[in-house]
Enzyme design. Structure first.
Site, PDB file in Angstrom:
ATOM      1  N   ASN A  23       0.806  -1.220   0.000  1.00  0.00           N
ATOM      2  CA  ASN A  23       0.000   0.000   0.000  1.00  0.00           C
ATOM      3  C   ASN A  23       0.839   1.271   0.000  1.00  0.00           C
ATOM      4  O   ASN A  23       0.299   2.364  -0.161  1.00  0.00           O
ATOM      5  CB  ASN A  23      -0.962   0.010   1.198  1.00  0.00           C
ATOM      6  CG  ASN A  23      -2.111  -0.965   0.995  1.00  0.00           C
ATOM      7  OD1 ASN A  23      -2.248  -1.543  -0.081  1.00  0.00           O
ATOM      8  ND2 ASN A  23      -2.924  -1.135   2.021  1.00  0.00           N
ATOM      9  N   CYS A 115     -16.856  -3.818  -4.636  1.00  0.00           N
ATOM     10  CA  CYS A 115     -15.928  -4.928  -4.503  1.00  0.00           C
ATOM     11  C   CYS A 115     -16.357  -5.736  -3.306  1.00  0.00           C
ATOM     12  O   CYS A 115     -17.278  -5.359  -2.592  1.00  0.00           O
ATOM     13  CB  CYS A 115     -14.492  -4.453  -4.363  1.00  0.00           C
ATOM     14  SG  CYS A 115     -14.121  -3.837  -2.751  1.00  0.00           S
TER      15      CYS A 115
END
Ligand code: UD1
Length: 416
Positions: A23, A115
Protein backbone atom coordinates in the site's frame (compact mmCIF):
# COMPACT_ATOMS: atom_id res chain seq x y z
CA UNK A 1 -6.02 -22.52 -10.69
CA UNK A 2 -3.44 -22.92 -7.86
CA UNK A 3 -4.47 -23.96 -4.38
CA UNK A 4 -2.70 -23.71 -1.04
CA UNK A 5 -2.71 -26.87 1.05
CA UNK A 6 -2.06 -26.59 4.79
CA UNK A 7 -1.76 -29.37 7.33
CA UNK A 8 -2.26 -27.71 10.69
CA UNK A 9 -0.58 -28.28 14.00
CA UNK A 10 3.05 -27.25 13.41
CA UNK A 11 4.51 -24.59 15.71
CA UNK A 12 6.23 -21.89 13.68
CA UNK A 13 9.83 -21.18 14.65
CA UNK A 14 12.62 -19.09 13.20
CA UNK A 15 13.14 -15.84 11.31
CA UNK A 16 11.06 -14.27 8.60
CA UNK A 17 11.91 -11.16 6.60
CA UNK A 18 9.18 -8.67 5.75
CA UNK A 19 8.74 -7.34 2.20
CA UNK A 20 8.03 -3.78 1.10
CA UNK A 21 4.53 -2.46 1.75
CA UNK A 22 2.08 -2.97 -1.10
CA UNK A 23 0.00 0.00 0.00
CA UNK A 24 3.03 2.30 0.02
CA UNK A 25 4.52 0.98 -3.23
CA UNK A 26 1.32 1.58 -5.22
CA UNK A 27 1.02 5.35 -4.62
CA UNK A 28 4.80 5.77 -4.84
CA UNK A 29 4.84 4.17 -8.30
CA UNK A 30 1.89 6.37 -9.32
CA UNK A 31 3.77 9.46 -8.09
CA UNK A 32 6.31 8.96 -10.90
CA UNK A 33 3.61 10.37 -13.21
CA UNK A 34 4.28 13.78 -11.66
CA UNK A 35 7.82 14.08 -13.08
CA UNK A 36 9.86 13.61 -16.22
CA UNK A 37 13.04 11.50 -15.90
CA UNK A 38 14.13 8.30 -14.21
CA UNK A 39 13.06 7.72 -10.59
CA UNK A 40 14.51 4.86 -8.57
CA UNK A 41 12.30 3.11 -6.03
CA UNK A 42 13.73 0.41 -3.75
CA UNK A 43 12.03 -2.39 -1.79
CA UNK A 44 9.10 -2.80 -4.18
CA UNK A 45 7.41 -6.12 -3.35
CA UNK A 46 6.87 -8.78 -5.99
CA UNK A 47 3.06 -8.96 -6.02
CA UNK A 48 0.22 -9.20 -8.49
CA UNK A 49 -1.01 -5.70 -7.53
CA UNK A 50 2.43 -4.33 -8.42
CA UNK A 51 2.26 -6.08 -11.80
CA UNK A 52 -1.16 -4.49 -12.29
CA UNK A 53 0.05 -0.95 -11.58
CA UNK A 54 3.08 -1.55 -13.81
CA UNK A 55 0.71 -2.57 -16.59
CA UNK A 56 -1.42 0.47 -15.96
CA UNK A 57 1.55 2.87 -15.93
CA UNK A 58 2.94 1.21 -19.07
CA UNK A 59 -0.42 1.78 -20.77
CA UNK A 60 -0.01 5.49 -20.01
CA UNK A 61 3.41 5.51 -21.68
CA UNK A 62 5.54 5.18 -18.53
CA UNK A 63 8.77 3.16 -18.86
CA UNK A 64 9.56 0.78 -15.99
CA UNK A 65 12.62 -1.43 -15.51
CA UNK A 66 13.72 -3.90 -12.86
CA UNK A 67 12.38 -6.01 -10.00
CA UNK A 68 12.71 -5.13 -6.33
CA UNK A 69 14.40 -1.89 -7.28
CA UNK A 70 12.35 -0.27 -10.01
CA UNK A 71 13.43 2.53 -12.32
CA UNK A 72 10.43 4.50 -13.53
CA UNK A 73 10.35 7.18 -16.20
CA UNK A 74 7.24 9.19 -17.07
CA UNK A 75 8.97 11.71 -19.37
CA UNK A 76 6.44 11.01 -22.10
CA UNK A 77 2.84 10.36 -21.16
CA UNK A 78 1.08 8.95 -24.19
CA UNK A 79 -2.38 8.30 -22.73
CA UNK A 80 -4.45 9.67 -19.87
CA UNK A 81 -6.85 6.77 -19.64
CA UNK A 82 -7.00 4.02 -17.01
CA UNK A 83 -9.23 1.38 -18.55
CA UNK A 84 -12.01 -0.55 -16.86
CA UNK A 85 -10.11 -3.82 -17.24
CA UNK A 86 -7.22 -2.58 -15.11
CA UNK A 87 -9.18 -0.57 -12.54
CA UNK A 88 -11.65 -3.43 -12.06
CA UNK A 89 -8.90 -5.78 -10.91
CA UNK A 90 -7.35 -3.23 -8.55
CA UNK A 91 -9.18 -0.29 -6.98
CA UNK A 92 -5.91 1.45 -6.17
CA UNK A 93 -5.64 2.22 -9.91
CA UNK A 94 -7.61 5.35 -8.99
CA UNK A 95 -4.24 6.65 -7.68
CA UNK A 96 -3.28 7.75 -11.21
CA UNK A 97 -6.17 10.24 -11.31
CA UNK A 98 -4.61 13.03 -9.22
CA UNK A 99 -1.10 12.85 -10.72
CA UNK A 100 -2.40 12.76 -14.31
CA UNK A 101 -4.65 15.80 -13.91
CA UNK A 102 -1.87 17.69 -12.15
CA UNK A 103 0.83 16.89 -14.71
CA UNK A 104 -1.06 16.58 -18.02
CA UNK A 105 -4.24 18.54 -17.30
CA UNK A 106 -6.57 15.65 -17.95
CA UNK A 107 -7.41 12.10 -16.95
CA UNK A 108 -10.01 9.50 -17.74
CA UNK A 109 -10.16 6.77 -15.12
CA UNK A 110 -12.73 4.00 -14.91
CA UNK A 111 -14.88 4.05 -11.78
CA UNK A 112 -13.80 1.08 -9.66
CA UNK A 113 -17.33 -0.06 -8.85
CA UNK A 114 -18.19 -2.29 -5.92
CA UNK A 115 -15.93 -4.93 -4.50
CA UNK A 116 -16.16 -7.81 -2.10
CA UNK A 117 -15.58 -5.76 1.05
CA UNK A 118 -18.10 -3.01 0.43
CA UNK A 119 -19.22 -0.28 -1.93
CA UNK A 120 -15.95 1.69 -1.57
CA UNK A 121 -16.89 4.80 -3.52
CA UNK A 122 -14.41 7.42 -4.77
CA UNK A 123 -16.69 10.41 -4.19
CA UNK A 124 -14.20 12.02 -1.80
CA UNK A 125 -11.37 11.85 -4.37
CA UNK A 126 -13.65 13.54 -6.90
CA UNK A 127 -14.96 16.21 -4.54
CA UNK A 128 -11.42 17.13 -3.51
CA UNK A 129 -10.22 17.34 -7.12
CA UNK A 130 -13.15 19.64 -7.88
CA UNK A 131 -12.14 21.79 -4.92
CA UNK A 132 -8.70 22.08 -6.57
CA UNK A 133 -10.47 23.49 -9.63
CA UNK A 134 -10.73 20.40 -11.84
CA UNK A 135 -13.78 20.04 -13.99
CA UNK A 136 -15.01 16.51 -13.32
CA UNK A 137 -17.69 14.60 -15.19
CA UNK A 138 -18.86 11.03 -14.82
CA UNK A 139 -19.46 9.49 -18.23
CA UNK A 140 -19.87 5.88 -19.40
CA UNK A 141 -18.55 4.53 -16.12
CA UNK A 142 -15.47 6.76 -16.22
CA UNK A 143 -14.35 9.78 -14.20
CA UNK A 144 -13.16 12.45 -16.59
CA UNK A 145 -11.21 15.29 -15.03
CA UNK A 146 -9.70 18.36 -16.65
CA UNK A 147 -7.81 21.40 -15.37
CA UNK A 148 -5.41 23.74 -17.14
CA UNK A 149 -3.65 24.07 -13.77
CA UNK A 150 -5.02 22.98 -10.43
CA UNK A 151 -5.37 25.68 -7.77
CA UNK A 152 -4.58 25.16 -4.11
CA UNK A 153 -7.58 24.95 -1.78
CA UNK A 154 -8.66 24.02 1.70
CA UNK A 155 -10.17 20.55 1.67
CA UNK A 156 -11.96 18.74 4.47
CA UNK A 157 -12.35 14.98 4.06
CA UNK A 158 -15.69 13.83 5.54
CA UNK A 159 -14.21 10.38 6.14
CA UNK A 160 -10.57 9.54 6.65
CA UNK A 161 -9.56 8.08 3.27
CA UNK A 162 -6.11 6.65 2.62
CA UNK A 163 -5.93 6.63 -1.19
CA UNK A 164 -8.09 9.79 -1.26
CA UNK A 165 -5.51 11.64 0.85
CA UNK A 166 -2.69 10.24 -1.32
CA UNK A 167 -4.36 11.13 -4.60
CA UNK A 168 -5.04 14.71 -3.59
CA UNK A 169 -1.66 15.18 -1.89
CA UNK A 170 0.00 14.16 -5.16
CA UNK A 171 -2.26 16.42 -7.23
CA UNK A 172 -1.66 19.41 -4.95
CA UNK A 173 2.14 19.22 -5.31
CA UNK A 174 1.85 20.81 -8.78
CA UNK A 175 -1.13 23.09 -8.03
CA UNK A 176 -0.84 26.84 -7.94
CA UNK A 177 -0.67 28.00 -4.32
CA UNK A 178 -1.32 26.34 -1.02
CA UNK A 179 -3.51 23.32 -0.26
CA UNK A 180 -4.63 22.28 3.19
CA UNK A 181 -5.92 18.73 3.65
CA UNK A 182 -7.98 18.50 6.82
CA UNK A 183 -9.05 15.24 8.44
CA UNK A 184 -6.35 13.69 6.27
CA UNK A 185 -5.59 10.01 6.79
CA UNK A 186 -2.48 9.40 8.95
CA UNK A 187 -1.32 5.98 7.77
CA UNK A 188 2.47 5.37 7.58
CA UNK A 189 2.07 4.78 3.83
CA UNK A 190 1.02 8.43 3.49
CA UNK A 191 4.15 9.55 5.32
CA UNK A 192 6.24 7.35 3.02
CA UNK A 193 4.61 8.87 -0.06
CA UNK A 194 5.08 12.41 1.31
CA UNK A 195 8.81 11.69 1.83
CA UNK A 196 9.10 10.53 -1.78
CA UNK A 197 7.28 13.62 -3.03
CA UNK A 198 9.50 15.86 -0.89
CA UNK A 199 12.48 14.08 -2.47
CA UNK A 200 11.03 15.12 -5.83
CA UNK A 201 11.00 18.75 -4.67
CA UNK A 202 7.43 18.95 -3.36
CA UNK A 203 6.76 21.24 -0.41
CA UNK A 204 4.71 19.19 2.04
CA UNK A 205 4.41 19.37 5.79
CA UNK A 206 2.23 17.59 8.32
CA UNK A 207 2.02 14.14 6.69
CA UNK A 208 1.26 11.67 9.47
CA UNK A 209 -1.01 14.20 11.19
CA UNK A 210 -4.59 14.97 10.19
CA UNK A 211 -3.66 18.30 8.60
CA UNK A 212 -1.32 18.21 5.62
CA UNK A 213 -0.09 21.40 4.00
CA UNK A 214 1.15 21.42 0.43
CA UNK A 215 2.70 24.47 -1.25
CA UNK A 216 2.40 23.87 -4.97
CA UNK A 217 5.52 24.12 -7.15
CA UNK A 218 5.94 24.59 -10.92
CA UNK A 219 7.65 21.27 -11.47
CA UNK A 220 9.18 18.31 -9.66
CA UNK A 221 12.33 16.32 -10.39
CA UNK A 222 13.04 12.56 -10.24
CA UNK A 223 13.88 11.02 -6.89
CA UNK A 224 15.37 7.92 -5.30
CA UNK A 225 13.49 6.43 -2.37
CA UNK A 226 12.65 3.22 -0.52
CA UNK A 227 9.28 1.73 0.34
CA UNK A 228 8.61 1.06 4.03
CA UNK A 229 8.16 -2.51 5.32
CA UNK A 230 4.67 -3.97 5.04
CA UNK A 231 3.02 -3.59 8.45
CA UNK A 232 0.12 -5.82 7.47
CA UNK A 233 2.43 -8.64 6.41
CA UNK A 234 4.42 -8.22 9.66
CA UNK A 235 1.17 -8.25 11.65
CA UNK A 236 0.03 -11.40 9.90
CA UNK A 237 3.26 -13.19 10.90
CA UNK A 238 2.87 -11.97 14.51
CA UNK A 239 -0.56 -13.57 14.58
CA UNK A 240 0.81 -16.70 12.87
CA UNK A 241 3.29 -17.07 15.74
CA UNK A 242 0.46 -16.70 18.24
CA UNK A 243 -2.02 -19.03 16.62
CA UNK A 244 0.53 -21.87 16.31
CA UNK A 245 2.04 -21.36 19.76
CA UNK A 246 5.32 -20.70 17.98
CA UNK A 247 8.31 -18.42 18.43
CA UNK A 248 9.09 -16.21 15.46
CA UNK A 249 11.47 -13.31 14.83
CA UNK A 250 10.06 -10.84 12.32
CA UNK A 251 12.94 -9.02 10.67
CA UNK A 252 13.03 -5.80 8.69
CA UNK A 253 9.78 -4.37 10.02
CA UNK A 254 8.87 -1.12 11.76
CA UNK A 255 7.34 -2.04 15.16
CA UNK A 256 6.14 1.56 15.66
CA UNK A 257 3.62 0.95 12.88
CA UNK A 258 2.14 -2.00 14.77
CA UNK A 259 1.34 -0.47 18.18
CA UNK A 260 -2.39 -1.25 18.05
CA UNK A 261 -1.85 -4.90 17.14
CA UNK A 262 1.02 -5.46 19.57
CA UNK A 263 -1.08 -4.08 22.45
CA UNK A 264 -3.96 -6.44 21.58
CA UNK A 265 -1.72 -9.49 21.21
CA UNK A 266 -0.07 -8.78 24.57
CA UNK A 267 -3.53 -8.45 26.16
CA UNK A 268 -4.36 -11.81 24.60
CA UNK A 269 -1.37 -13.35 26.37
CA UNK A 270 1.35 -13.36 23.70
CA UNK A 271 4.91 -12.38 24.54
CA UNK A 272 6.23 -9.80 22.10
CA UNK A 273 9.73 -8.33 22.32
CA UNK A 274 10.26 -5.14 20.37
CA UNK A 275 13.60 -4.06 18.87
CA UNK A 276 14.31 -1.18 16.50
CA UNK A 277 13.51 -2.99 13.27
CA UNK A 278 12.43 -6.43 14.39
CA UNK A 279 9.96 -8.18 16.64
CA UNK A 280 10.00 -11.51 18.40
CA UNK A 281 6.64 -13.08 19.04
CA UNK A 282 5.96 -16.12 21.17
CA UNK A 283 2.55 -17.67 21.58
CA UNK A 284 3.07 -20.56 23.96
CA UNK A 285 0.43 -21.04 26.63
CA UNK A 286 -3.25 -20.36 26.29
CA UNK A 287 -4.58 -17.27 24.57
CA UNK A 288 -7.33 -15.07 26.04
CA UNK A 289 -10.06 -13.33 24.08
CA UNK A 290 -9.81 -9.58 23.52
CA UNK A 291 -12.26 -7.17 21.91
CA UNK A 292 -11.13 -5.38 18.75
CA UNK A 293 -12.52 -2.37 16.89
CA UNK A 294 -11.04 -1.37 13.55
CA UNK A 295 -10.27 2.31 13.03
CA UNK A 296 -8.15 4.52 10.79
CA UNK A 297 -4.47 4.64 11.79
CA UNK A 298 -3.22 4.71 14.54
CA UNK A 299 -6.22 2.56 15.48
CA UNK A 300 -6.45 -1.16 14.82
CA UNK A 301 -6.14 -1.71 11.03
CA UNK A 302 -9.09 -3.12 9.14
CA UNK A 303 -6.51 -5.00 7.06
CA UNK A 304 -5.73 -7.15 10.14
CA UNK A 305 -9.31 -7.68 11.30
CA UNK A 306 -9.79 -11.04 9.57
CA UNK A 307 -6.44 -12.32 10.82
CA UNK A 308 -7.06 -11.43 14.48
CA UNK A 309 -10.48 -13.05 14.16
CA UNK A 310 -8.74 -16.34 13.31
CA UNK A 311 -6.71 -15.96 16.50
CA UNK A 312 -9.81 -15.16 18.57
CA UNK A 313 -11.53 -18.21 17.10
CA UNK A 314 -9.16 -20.38 19.16
CA UNK A 315 -8.66 -18.07 22.18
CA UNK A 316 -10.27 -18.72 25.55
CA UNK A 317 -13.44 -16.70 26.08
CA UNK A 318 -15.63 -14.38 24.06
CA UNK A 319 -14.46 -11.61 21.81
CA UNK A 320 -16.38 -8.84 20.04
CA UNK A 321 -14.73 -7.73 16.81
CA UNK A 322 -16.21 -4.54 15.39
CA UNK A 323 -15.52 -3.40 11.84
CA UNK A 324 -16.03 0.35 11.45
CA UNK A 325 -14.06 1.07 8.25
CA UNK A 326 -15.75 -1.16 5.66
CA UNK A 327 -19.37 -2.23 5.81
CA UNK A 328 -19.04 -5.74 4.45
CA UNK A 329 -15.75 -7.12 5.64
CA UNK A 330 -16.85 -10.35 7.32
CA UNK A 331 -16.70 -12.58 4.25
CA UNK A 332 -14.20 -14.86 6.02
CA UNK A 333 -16.66 -15.66 8.81
CA UNK A 334 -18.71 -18.28 6.97
CA UNK A 335 -15.53 -20.08 5.93
CA UNK A 336 -14.14 -20.03 9.49
CA UNK A 337 -17.44 -21.46 10.71
CA UNK A 338 -16.96 -24.32 8.24
CA UNK A 339 -13.64 -24.96 10.03
CA UNK A 340 -15.45 -25.23 13.35
CA UNK A 341 -15.28 -21.63 14.59
CA UNK A 342 -18.15 -20.27 16.68
CA UNK A 343 -18.87 -16.82 15.25
CA UNK A 344 -22.10 -14.85 15.01
CA UNK A 345 -22.36 -11.61 13.08
CA UNK A 346 -24.48 -8.86 14.59
CA UNK A 347 -24.45 -5.77 12.37
CA UNK A 348 -20.95 -4.30 12.39
CA UNK A 349 -19.72 -6.76 15.02
CA UNK A 350 -18.75 -10.38 15.07
CA UNK A 351 -19.17 -12.26 18.32
CA UNK A 352 -16.45 -14.89 18.50
CA UNK A 353 -16.56 -17.64 21.12
CA UNK A 354 -13.22 -19.38 21.20
CA UNK A 355 -13.19 -23.12 20.53
CA UNK A 356 -10.50 -25.56 21.64
CA UNK A 357 -9.77 -26.74 18.08
CA UNK A 358 -10.53 -25.80 14.49
CA UNK A 359 -10.56 -28.53 11.88
CA UNK A 360 -9.25 -28.42 8.34
CA UNK A 361 -11.68 -27.93 5.46
CA UNK A 362 -11.75 -26.86 1.84
CA UNK A 363 -12.15 -23.06 1.98
CA UNK A 364 -12.40 -20.23 -0.47
CA UNK A 365 -11.49 -16.61 0.01
CA UNK A 366 -13.24 -13.58 -1.37
CA UNK A 367 -10.55 -11.01 -0.70
CA UNK A 368 -6.91 -10.61 0.14
CA UNK A 369 -6.98 -10.33 3.93
CA UNK A 370 -9.71 -12.97 4.24
CA UNK A 371 -7.35 -15.38 2.44
CA UNK A 372 -4.62 -14.62 4.98
CA UNK A 373 -6.99 -15.28 7.86
CA UNK A 374 -7.97 -18.67 6.42
CA UNK A 375 -4.31 -19.65 6.06
CA UNK A 376 -3.80 -18.72 9.73
CA UNK A 377 -6.85 -20.76 10.73
CA UNK A 378 -5.50 -23.65 8.65
CA UNK A 379 -2.12 -23.52 10.43
CA UNK A 380 -3.89 -23.93 13.77
CA UNK A 381 -6.48 -26.48 12.64
CA UNK A 382 -6.42 -30.21 13.02
CA UNK A 383 -6.12 -31.85 9.60
CA UNK A 384 -5.87 -30.44 6.10
CA UNK A 385 -7.16 -27.13 4.80
CA UNK A 386 -7.25 -26.46 1.07
CA UNK A 387 -7.52 -22.78 0.14
CA UNK A 388 -8.72 -22.01 -3.37
CA UNK A 389 -8.86 -18.68 -5.22
CA UNK A 390 -5.23 -18.17 -4.33
CA UNK A 391 -5.02 -15.16 -6.66
CA UNK A 392 -6.39 -13.01 -3.83
CA UNK A 393 -3.44 -13.80 -1.55
CA UNK A 394 -0.97 -13.25 -4.41
CA UNK A 395 -2.23 -9.68 -4.74
CA UNK A 396 -0.75 -8.71 -1.39
CA UNK A 397 1.58 -11.27 0.19
CA UNK A 398 4.93 -12.09 -1.37
CA UNK A 399 5.40 -15.88 -1.31
CA UNK A 400 3.46 -16.34 1.90
CA UNK A 401 3.50 -20.14 1.64
CA UNK A 402 7.29 -20.18 1.20
CA UNK A 403 7.83 -17.86 4.16
CA UNK A 404 5.51 -19.95 6.37
CA UNK A 405 7.04 -23.26 5.34
CA UNK A 406 10.54 -21.89 6.04
CA UNK A 407 9.24 -21.32 9.59
CA UNK A 408 8.19 -24.97 9.81
CA UNK A 409 4.58 -24.69 8.69
CA UNK A 410 3.26 -27.61 6.66
CA UNK A 411 2.00 -25.51 3.76
CA UNK A 412 2.48 -25.78 0.02
CA UNK A 413 1.09 -24.51 -3.23
CA UNK A 414 -0.28 -27.01 -5.69
CA UNK A 415 -1.06 -26.27 -9.29
CA UNK A 416 -4.50 -27.27 -10.35
C1 UD1 B 1 -6.76 1.74 1.68
C2 UD1 B 1 -5.92 0.50 1.58
C3 UD1 B 1 -6.70 -0.72 2.07
C4 UD1 B 1 -7.23 -0.46 3.48
C5 UD1 B 1 -7.98 0.85 3.55
C6 UD1 B 1 -8.38 1.25 4.96
C7 UD1 B 1 -4.47 1.00 -0.28
C8 UD1 B 1 -4.09 0.72 -1.68
N1 UD1 B 1 -5.52 0.32 0.20
O1 UD1 B 1 -7.90 1.55 0.84
O2 UD1 B 1 -5.82 -1.84 2.08
O3 UD1 B 1 -8.13 -1.50 3.84
O4 UD1 B 1 -7.17 1.92 3.02
O5 UD1 B 1 -7.27 1.29 5.78
O6 UD1 B 1 -3.82 1.76 0.40
N2 UD1 B 1 -14.70 6.19 1.29
C9 UD1 B 1 -15.75 6.93 0.80
N3 UD1 B 1 -15.52 7.75 -0.27
C10 UD1 B 1 -14.30 7.84 -0.87
C11 UD1 B 1 -13.23 7.10 -0.36
C12 UD1 B 1 -13.46 6.28 0.73
O7 UD1 B 1 -16.87 6.86 1.31
O8 UD1 B 1 -14.17 8.60 -1.85
C13 UD1 B 1 -14.92 5.30 2.46
C14 UD1 B 1 -14.71 3.83 2.12
O9 UD1 B 1 -15.85 3.25 1.56
C15 UD1 B 1 -14.35 3.25 3.47
C16 UD1 B 1 -13.57 4.40 4.14
O10 UD1 B 1 -13.91 5.57 3.41
O11 UD1 B 1 -15.52 3.00 4.21
C17 UD1 B 1 -12.06 4.24 4.14
O12 UD1 B 1 -11.63 3.89 2.84
P1 UD1 B 1 -10.23 4.33 2.26
O13 UD1 B 1 -9.32 4.76 3.36
O14 UD1 B 1 -10.45 5.28 1.14
O15 UD1 B 1 -9.73 2.96 1.66
P2 UD1 B 1 -8.77 2.80 0.40
O16 UD1 B 1 -7.91 4.00 0.29
O17 UD1 B 1 -9.57 2.35 -0.77
Amino acid sequence: MDKIVIVGGERLRGDVRISGAKNAALPILASALLVGGWNTFHNIPDLVDIKTIRKLLNSLGVEIEGQGTLRVNASVITSCEASYDLVRTMRASILVLGPLVARVGEARVSLPGGCAIGARPVNLHIKALQALGAEVTLKDGYVEAKAARLKGAEIYFDISTVTGTENIMMAATLAEGKTLLKNAAREPEIVNLAEVLIGMGARISGAGSDVITIEGVERLHPAEAAVIPDRIEAGTFLIAAGITGGDVRILGCNPLHLDALIAKLRDAGMRIDVAEDSLRAAGGGSLRSVDVKTLPYPGFPTDLQAQIMALMAVAKGRSVITETVFENRFMHVSEMIRMGADIVIQGKSALVRGVSKLHGAPVMATDLRASASLILAGLAAEGTTVLSRVYHIDRGYQQIEKKLSALGGDIRRVAG
